[in-house]
Design an enzyme around this catalytic site. Structure first.
Site, PDB file in Angstrom:
ATOM      1  N   ASP A   9      -0.626   1.312  -9.296  1.00  0.00           N
ATOM      2  CA  ASP A   9      -1.051   0.358  -8.207  1.00  0.00           C
ATOM      3  C   ASP A   9      -1.289  -0.900  -9.234  1.00  0.00           C
ATOM      4  O   ASP A   9      -1.566  -0.488 -10.526  1.00  0.00           O
ATOM      5  CB  ASP A   9      -1.905   0.640  -7.336  1.00  0.00           C
ATOM      6  N   SER A  10      -1.426  -2.073  -8.682  1.00  0.00           N
ATOM      7  CA  SER A  10      -2.164  -3.120  -9.388  1.00  0.00           C
ATOM      8  C   SER A  10      -3.487  -2.855  -9.651  1.00  0.00           C
ATOM      9  O   SER A  10      -4.028  -3.433 -10.630  1.00  0.00           O
ATOM     10  CB  SER A  10      -1.787  -4.641  -8.787  1.00  0.00           C
ATOM     11  N   CYS A  72       1.681   1.178  -3.851  1.00  0.00           N
ATOM     12  CA  CYS A  72       1.380  -0.241  -3.916  1.00  0.00           C
ATOM     13  C   CYS A  72       2.562  -0.690  -2.993  1.00  0.00           C
ATOM     14  O   CYS A  72       3.850  -0.759  -3.278  1.00  0.00           O
ATOM     15  CB  CYS A  72       1.321  -1.032  -5.099  1.00  0.00           C
ATOM     16  N   GLU A 145     -11.363  -5.796  -4.823  1.00  0.00           N
ATOM     17  CA  GLU A 145     -11.573  -5.422  -6.365  1.00  0.00           C
ATOM     18  C   GLU A 145     -12.911  -5.505  -6.816  1.00  0.00           C
ATOM     19  O   GLU A 145     -13.475  -4.887  -7.687  1.00  0.00           O
ATOM     20  CB  GLU A 145     -10.626  -6.054  -7.017  1.00  0.00           C
ATOM     21  N   CYS A 175      -1.337  -2.677   2.809  1.00  0.00           N
ATOM     22  CA  CYS A 175      -1.794  -2.876   1.151  1.00  0.00           C
ATOM     23  C   CYS A 175      -2.735  -1.801   1.184  1.00  0.00           C
ATOM     24  O   CYS A 175      -3.609  -1.511   1.798  1.00  0.00           O
ATOM     25  CB  CYS A 175      -2.359  -4.177   1.129  1.00  0.00           C
ATOM     26  N   HIS A 177      -5.001  -1.368  -0.973  1.00  0.00           N
ATOM     27  CA  HIS A 177      -6.293  -1.842  -1.152  1.00  0.00           C
ATOM     28  C   HIS A 177      -7.362  -1.589   0.169  1.00  0.00           C
ATOM     29  O   HIS A 177      -8.472  -1.727   0.416  1.00  0.00           O
ATOM     30  CB  HIS A 177      -6.388  -3.255  -1.523  1.00  0.00           C
TER      31      HIS A 177
END
Ligand code: DGL
Length: 251
Positions: A9-10, A72, A145, A175, A177
């Site tokens: 994932d990022s 992701c 984040e 997403c 996140h």
């Protein structure tokens, strides 16, 4: 050969998929790679995200991963052709869309995703004609984040996005996140069914022959790689109560 899953994932979004996999397949060795140096992916050009994703899939393979889970949506959208060609590279979009179709009673589904994912129209392709609205929620990623999941800023954004839904009974957190703000979304929209990528990916791995092991008799090893700052990663993981055997830097 013992299977080893590499998760990409990022940032910290894919940890939601990691957590779901780890809870079912305890004996598996797992690698996690977070490309924090290039986050966020969702507002970058597709070619840039594709190059980064292909690079880090290769890195995970070189580190011994026999399966790659691209945890992701944005990265998946950039390499959807590779996911179709290589059964050992698993993207989150198709399984999550199929899962949502099974969950929705009125077959009206909404999507929260990044700009790149929305513009790829892949959810639209898999859900057609059941996708009511696809909302670009890229602004949430950097806020998540920062790990202050219940901030006023996040609440205000969620509220404005939810107002764009009409009849949908199911909302895809498209997403990874967004799993970390799922409780806030659930609180604001208690009648919506929320779908994230954890269960759909576990279900897919079972279909690909992975055996559930939850008795704690043998525990696989977990290594976390970040292209960003190791001290920051350590702090994030501690705060989120994740345990990794090693946390390392990756170029
Ligand atoms: N976690 C990623 C996803 O599922 C996106 C985060 C980003 O924009 O980097 O799309």
């Amino acid at each position: 050969m013992k299977e080893k899953i590499g998760i990409f994932d990022s940032g910290i979004g894919g940890l939601s998929v990691y957590e779901a996999i780890r809870s079912q397949f305890q004996e598996l060795d797992m690698l996690y790679l977070a490309d924090e140096a290039h986050l966020p992916y969702g507002v970058k050009p597709k070619a840039v995200v594709r190059a980064l994703t292909l690079k880090y899939i290769e890195t995970l393979k070189q580190l011994g991963a026999t399966w790659i889970v691209v945890a992701c949506n944005t990265a998946t959208a950039s390499i959807i052709d590779i996911c179709a060609e290589d059964t050992h590279v698993i993207g989150v979009i198709a399984p999550t869309a199929q899962w949502a179709l099974r969950q929705s009673k009125n077959q009206k589904i909404a999507l929260f995703a990044t700009q790149l994912t929305v513009e790829s129209k892949l959810y639209e392709k898999y859900l057609s004609p059941h996708l009511e609205v696809a909302i670009n929620c890229s602004q949430l990623v950097p806020l998540i984040e920062q790990m202050n999941f219940s901030s006023q800023e996040i609440d205000t954004l969620i509220h404005s996005y939810l107002q764009q839904l009409q009849e949908a009974d199911t909302l895809i957190l498209g997403c990874t996140h967004f799993k970390w703000i799922r409780p806030m979304i659930a609180q604001m929209a208690p009648s919506l069914q929320l779908v994230d990528s954890g269960e759909p990916i576990v279900d897919l791995l079972k279909k690909r022959g992975f055996q559930v092991q939850q008795d704690g008799s043998s525990q696989g090893k977990s290594v976390y790689y970040t292209t960003g700052d190791v001290a920051k990663a350590r702090h994030q993981l501690e705060k989120m109560h994740f345990y990794f055997d090693q946390i390392q830097n990756m170029e």
